[in-house]
Design a protein around this motif. Sequence first.
Motif, mmCIF file in Angstrom:
data_model
loop_
_atom_site.group_PDB
_atom_site.id
_atom_site.type_symbol
_atom_site.label_atom_id
_atom_site.label_comp_id
_atom_site.label_asym_id
_atom_site.label_seq_id
_atom_site.Cartn_x
_atom_site.Cartn_y
_atom_site.Cartn_z
ATOM 1 N N CYS A 1 0.838 -1.204 0.000
ATOM 2 C CA CYS A 1 0.000 0.000 0.000
ATOM 3 C C CYS A 1 0.869 1.249 0.000
ATOM 4 N N ALA A 2 1.895 1.272 0.873
ATOM 5 C CA ALA A 2 2.784 2.427 0.936
ATOM 6 C C ALA A 2 3.520 2.614 -0.379
ATOM 7 N N LYS A 3 3.933 1.507 -0.971
ATOM 8 C CA LYS A 3 4.677 1.584 -2.233
ATOM 9 C C LYS A 3 3.803 2.134 -3.346
ATOM 10 N N SER A 4 2.566 1.694 -3.377
ATOM 11 C CA SER A 4 1.679 2.146 -4.451
ATOM 12 C C SER A 4 1.330 3.624 -4.305
ATOM 13 N N ILE A 5 1.225 4.110 -3.058
ATOM 14 C CA ILE A 5 0.904 5.531 -2.857
ATOM 15 C C ILE A 5 2.119 6.408 -3.141
ATOM 16 N N LEU A 6 3.294 6.029 -2.626
ATOM 17 C CA LEU A 6 4.483 6.859 -2.744
ATOM 18 C C LEU A 6 5.024 6.900 -4.169
ATOM 19 N N THR A 7 4.911 5.804 -4.867
ATOM 20 C CA THR A 7 5.510 5.754 -6.202
ATOM 21 C C THR A 7 4.451 5.681 -7.296
ATOM 22 N N SER A 8 3.268 6.208 -7.028
ATOM 23 C CA SER A 8 2.182 6.108 -8.004
ATOM 24 C C SER A 8 2.411 7.021 -9.200
ATOM 25 N N ASP A 9 3.112 8.136 -8.999
ATOM 26 C CA ASP A 9 3.363 9.027 -10.132
ATOM 27 C C ASP A 9 4.809 8.891 -10.598
ATOM 28 N N ARG A 10 5.043 9.353 -11.823
ATOM 29 C CA ARG A 10 6.358 9.186 -12.418
ATOM 30 C C ARG A 10 7.410 10.030 -11.708
ATOM 31 N N LEU A 11 7.045 11.242 -11.215
ATOM 32 C CA LEU A 11 7.997 12.136 -10.535
ATOM 33 C C LEU A 11 8.253 11.736 -9.091
ATOM 34 N N GLN A 12 7.381 10.944 -8.533
ATOM 35 C CA GLN A 12 7.474 10.537 -7.129
ATOM 36 C C GLN A 12 7.581 11.770 -6.214
ATOM 37 N N VAL A 13 6.568 12.626 -6.322
ATOM 38 C CA VAL A 13 6.542 13.900 -5.611
ATOM 39 C C VAL A 13 6.599 13.703 -4.102
ATOM 40 N N VAL A 14 5.882 12.733 -3.599
ATOM 41 C CA VAL A 14 5.843 12.507 -2.151
ATOM 42 C C VAL A 14 7.228 12.136 -1.637
#
Length: 199
Positions: free
Chosen positions: A8-21
């Motif tokens: 779950c954490a991986k999918s939220i943190l790395t969901s976008d290409r820039l990895q803004v979080v």
Amino acid sequence: NSSESHNCAKSILTSDRLQVVVMLSEFFNETWEAANCANCLKNNSEGLSNATEEFLDLFNKSLTCFEQNLQGEPLDLSPNNYTEVCRNCNATYKKLNDWYNYLQRMNQQGGESGHSAHLCIDVEDAMNITRKLWSRTFNCSVPCSDTVPVIAVSSFILFLPVVFYLSSFLHSKQKKRILILPKRIQSNASLVNIQEKYS
């Protein structure tokens, strides 16, 4: 999500290409470290350390003293006309400065936070602001207690070459010039006179 699963954490943190979080998290962590923020907190980071709270209290008292002694004064004060601020806030500023120096010494030994190095940026910035107000804006200068010894040592060092050359002149063997009269035959005119007498 209360499951706190790795997926779950991986999918939220790395969901976008820039990895803004992730980028923001790294930025805030680097800023926290660069500003030495942990040095203002207690060991377990539950709140400000007692020493930091004492410093901030003295800092607020100093600023309040500055403001109170400037009330009613004209805005176009000359740089040398802050005598009220210098006289009335001298004790408060001295306490703040002494406490800051104490914090620096304590921080080098680990202090309450358990971290050694620089003080946190909030304390350093607060002290820089106060010192700038005290010395540049209000032109309050505390006379240096080491003035007399410094002048005495400087005068002694400047006087040493004079002593050296004077003693060298007095104690060296002076070669006196002795005039030696030449043992020569008298001049030709006197010889002519002698010859005339005998002839």
